[in-house]
Design an enzyme around this catalytic site. Structure first.
Site, PDB file in Angstrom:
ATOM      1  N   GLY A  59      -6.926   0.662   4.226  1.00 52.33           N
ATOM      2  CA  GLY A  59      -6.097  -0.787   4.102  1.00 52.33           C
ATOM      3  C   GLY A  59      -6.669  -1.960   4.187  1.00 52.33           C
ATOM      4  N   ASP A  60      -7.699  -2.055   5.276  1.00 46.35           N
ATOM      5  CA  ASP A  60      -8.342  -3.126   5.471  1.00 46.35           C
ATOM      6  C   ASP A  60      -9.374  -3.252   4.229  1.00 46.35           C
ATOM      7  OD1 ASP A  60      -7.294  -2.918   8.025  1.00 46.35           O
ATOM      8  OD2 ASP A  60      -8.705  -2.056   8.925  1.00 46.35           O
ATOM      9  N   SER A 101       0.853  -1.058   0.095  1.00 45.12           N
ATOM     10  CA  SER A 101      -0.231  -0.080   0.161  1.00 45.12           C
ATOM     11  C   SER A 101       0.926   1.233  -0.028  1.00 45.12           C
ATOM     12  CB  SER A 101      -0.852  -0.047   1.203  1.00 45.12           C
ATOM     13  OG  SER A 101      -1.695   1.247   1.343  1.00 45.12           O
TER      14      SER A 101
END
Length: 305
Positions: free
Chosen positions: A248-249, A217
């Site tokens: 990010g999740d 990321s």
């Protein structure tokens, strides 16, 4: 069914203030509570995408009870959390409404006993046998061995189930050696793992350490992926202003959902970037803005590197 593992679950509490100023008192304008921890955020996004999801990990004490109560109200997520004697941690996010910046305070988590960890391993082995894919996410609570994720990766691989590992530090270093299908570090976590701050060679180096694919990321710049089929960069059409917590999740949810649907790498990365961007426009982690998702998905640029 997709299985998400959050060993260090949390009760996420968000406070919004007009402006955050050190050394002063603040009047909170909005308070929100959500079941938290990276894997629970992933689970809620996967459910919103229409996937069957089971969430496991530990929950205990008053905060753990609230997490389970809130999780029961999350459509499509099956609660398979195990009770523990210690209290589930709380995280406090303070959002400055003037700048949009977020300040985060994270508690360490409950002390997990040897017996509780053994019970979880047996529980996980049963769950993974019925899973199509597994996400192992977040930090380890005190008492859980640092090689825990390596054990969980090997158990999933023995069952023929692909694993996405999203953690950091020594837990990532040991977990990657067990050869998960994917890892998804951010740039700082990748630099800590490899010693290189140049994302492209660092991503390739991380792949040589054991992961079949490494998806890094890069924040507003999107994702960089090194896989057995090639290396790609996926970038959104423009930077989006908002709260990046949980972005990010959502990318993990996009990658895992696309994997189970048999999509190719460019399509996986497009979904992950679009969901990540759409989460920046959502009020809390574990949610995404559908309008932003559709808008960004059609404009993500994926290039071979």
């Amino acid at each position: 069914m997709i299985l998400t593992v959050t060993l260090n679950t949390a009760l996420d509490i968000t406070h919004r203030v007009a402006r955050l100023r050190p050394h002063t008192a603040h009047r909170v304008t909005v308070v929100a509570e959500r079941p938290g921890g990276k894997g629970l955020n992933v689970a809620r996004v996967l459910a919103a995408l229409g996937h069957e999801v089971t969430a496991t990990g530990f929950a205990g004490g008053p905060a753990g009870a609230v997490v389970r109560e809130l999780l029961a109200a999350s459509p499509g997520v099956v609660d398979a959390l195990l009770p523990c004697a210690g209290g589930t941690r709380r995280t406090l996010a303070v959002v400055d409404e003037t700048t949009g910046d977020t300040t985060q305070f994270n508690e360490p988590g409950p002390q997990i006993t040897a017996g509780e960890w053994a019970a979880f391993l047996a529980h996980y082995t049963e769950l993974v046998a019925g899973a199509r894919a597994v996400a192992l996410c977040g930090s380890l609570p005190p008492g859980v061995p640092v090689g825990a994720y390596a054990l969980l990766v090997r158990a999933a691989r023995a069952a023929g189930v692909p694993v996405l590992l999203d953690t950091s530090g020594e837990a990532l270093r040991r977990g990657i050696a067990a050869r998960p299908e994917m890892i998804k570090p951010n740039a700082a976590e990748l630099a800590e793992l490899t010693g290189s701050r140049d994302p492209l060679p660092a991503t390739r180096d991380a792949r040589r350490r054991g992961a079949h694919a490494v998806i890094t990321s890069l924040g507003p710049a999107g994702l960089l992926a090194a896989t057995a089929h090639g290396t790609w960069r996926a970038t959104p059409p423009r930077p989006l202003l908002g709260n990046p917590t949980g972005a990010g999740d959502s990318a993990v949810a996009g990658l895992l959902s696309a994997l189970t649907e048999g999509l190719d790498w460019p399509a996986r990365l497009t979904r992950a970037v679009a969901l990540s961007a759409a989460t920046v426009h959502a009020p809390t982690a574990g949610e995404y803005d559908p309008r932003t998702y559709e808008e960004v998905r059609g404009s993500v640029r994926v290039t071979a590197d």
